[in-house]
Write a protein that holds these residues in place. Structure first.
Motif, PDB file in Angstrom:
ATOM      1  N   ALA A 275       0.904  -1.508  -0.003  1.00  9.53           N
ATOM      2  CA  ALA A 275      -0.367  -0.068   0.019  1.00  9.53           C
ATOM      3  C   ALA A 275       0.828   1.727  -0.241  1.00  9.53           C
ATOM      4  O   ALA A 275       0.694   2.071  -0.377  1.00  9.53           O
ATOM      5  N   PRO A 276       1.733   1.490   0.765  1.00  5.50           N
ATOM      6  CA  PRO A 276       2.598   2.777   0.594  1.00  5.50           C
ATOM      7  C   PRO A 276       3.587   3.070  -0.202  1.00  5.50           C
ATOM      8  O   PRO A 276       3.257   4.245  -0.739  1.00  5.50           O
ATOM      9  N   SER A 277       3.638   2.100  -1.577  1.00  7.28           N
ATOM     10  CA  SER A 277       4.658   1.924  -2.384  1.00  7.28           C
ATOM     11  C   SER A 277       2.844   1.963  -3.734  1.00  7.28           C
ATOM     12  O   SER A 277       3.317   2.576  -5.331  1.00  7.28           O
ATOM     13  N   ARG A 278       2.071   1.751  -3.218  1.00  8.59           N
ATOM     14  CA  ARG A 278       1.075   1.576  -4.446  1.00  8.59           C
ATOM     15  C   ARG A 278       1.412   0.444  -6.047  1.00  8.59           C
ATOM     16  O   ARG A 278       1.461   0.758  -6.467  1.00  8.59           O
ATOM     17  N   THR A 279       2.098  -0.297  -4.612  1.00  7.73           N
ATOM     18  CA  THR A 279       3.016  -1.572  -6.141  1.00  7.73           C
ATOM     19  C   THR A 279       1.854  -2.494  -5.510  1.00  7.73           C
ATOM     20  O   THR A 279       1.169  -3.325  -4.793  1.00  7.73           O
TER      21      THR A 279
ATOM     22  N   TYR B 295       2.561  -0.652 -10.773  1.00 10.69           N
ATOM     23  CA  TYR B 295       1.753   0.342  -9.870  1.00 10.69           C
ATOM     24  C   TYR B 295       0.394   0.718 -10.174  1.00 10.69           C
ATOM     25  O   TYR B 295       0.024   0.673 -11.115  1.00 10.69           O
ATOM     26  N   ILE B 296      -0.173   0.743  -9.131  1.00 12.79           N
ATOM     27  CA  ILE B 296      -1.978   0.669  -9.069  1.00 12.79           C
ATOM     28  C   ILE B 296      -2.289   2.675  -9.123  1.00 12.79           C
ATOM     29  O   ILE B 296      -1.570   3.160  -7.671  1.00 12.79           O
ATOM     30  N   GLU B 297      -2.216   2.974 -10.202  1.00 12.05           N
ATOM     31  CA  GLU B 297      -3.223   4.571 -10.707  1.00 12.05           C
ATOM     32  C   GLU B 297      -4.492   4.996  -9.959  1.00 12.05           C
ATOM     33  O   GLU B 297      -4.004   5.918  -9.424  1.00 12.05           O
ATOM     34  N   SER B 298      -4.868   3.847  -9.483  1.00 11.72           N
ATOM     35  CA  SER B 298      -6.219   4.180  -9.324  1.00 11.72           C
ATOM     36  C   SER B 298      -6.830   2.238  -8.723  1.00 11.72           C
ATOM     37  O   SER B 298      -6.800   1.660  -9.286  1.00 11.72           O
ATOM     38  N   LEU B 299      -7.717   3.212  -7.884  1.00  9.84           N
ATOM     39  CA  LEU B 299      -7.761   1.311  -6.798  1.00  9.84           C
ATOM     40  C   LEU B 299      -9.144   2.337  -6.259  1.00  9.84           C
ATOM     41  O   LEU B 299      -9.444   2.668  -5.393  1.00  9.84           O
ATOM     42  N   THR B 300     -10.793   1.709  -6.684  1.00 10.79           N
ATOM     43  CA  THR B 300     -11.294   2.304  -5.931  1.00 10.79           C
ATOM     44  C   THR B 300     -12.118   0.825  -5.909  1.00 10.79           C
ATOM     45  O   THR B 300     -11.706  -0.654  -6.313  1.00 10.79           O
ATOM     46  N   SER B 301     -13.354   0.257  -4.744  1.00 11.10           N
ATOM     47  CA  SER B 301     -14.034  -0.759  -5.130  1.00 11.10           C
ATOM     48  C   SER B 301     -14.913  -1.509  -6.131  1.00 11.10           C
ATOM     49  O   SER B 301     -15.456  -2.716  -6.187  1.00 11.10           O
TER      50      SER B 301
END
Length: 160
Positions: free
Chosen positions: A115-119, A133-139
């Motif tokens: 989570a801290p690095s969004r990877t 790399y997680i550019e965006s994450l929603t439900s």
């Protein structure tokens, strides 16, 4: 010279292995952009909840772009990946494989999120490790990016 031939054949495979799909209402010059909100959950627990939905969740590709190539790559639009609670995954490349490294219909392995690095890392420590790399994450959706050689690759996934 051998390296140049390798690059040439790789480019040829990537470019011819996936035909381009232009989204309805967009011209080809605009269709290589995936739109999304740059959001990410506040905690690892929330990120896992979004990824797994309280169980195992299957994500389906809805958009896929390669930098410098106009349009979405339709050979990816039938791909699905199932993320399991035990941090394993099953990837189904669909009926249209793109070629090059995308030469197997079914792949499986392990995944982990940082989570801290969004990877999001698949098959950590193996020779085919892949870090997104997680550019965006929603439900409802996840947008990830990575690089294939020097090209930026972006994929957008949703679930039922």
């Amino acid at each position: 010279m051998k390296y140049l031939r390798y690059i040439f054949w790789t480019l040829l495979t990537v470019i011819t292995g996936c035909s381009v799909v232009v989204e309805e209402g967009n011209d080809a010059s605009e269709s290589n952009t995936i739109t999304f909100e740059n959001v990410f959950p506040n905690s690892l627990i929330d990120a896992n909840t979004y990824l797994l939905g309280g169980g195992n969740r299957t994500w389906t590709t809805v958009a896929f772009t390669i930098e410098g190539v106009n349009g979405f790559q339709n050979c990816r639009l039938d791909d699905e990946i199932r993320l399991n609670e035990d941090n394993t995954y099953a990837y189904d490349g669909g009926t249209m494989l793109c070629g090059a490294e995308d030469n197997q219909k079914i792949k499986s392995g392990t995944w982990e999120i940082d989570a801290p690095s969004r990877t999001l890392t698949f098959d950590k420590g193996l020779d085919h490790e892949s870090i997104m790399y997680i550019e965006s994450l929603t439900s409802e959706e996840i947008v990830v990016s990575s690089h294939y050689y020097s090209w930026k690759v972006v994929g957008k996934f949703t679930h039922d």
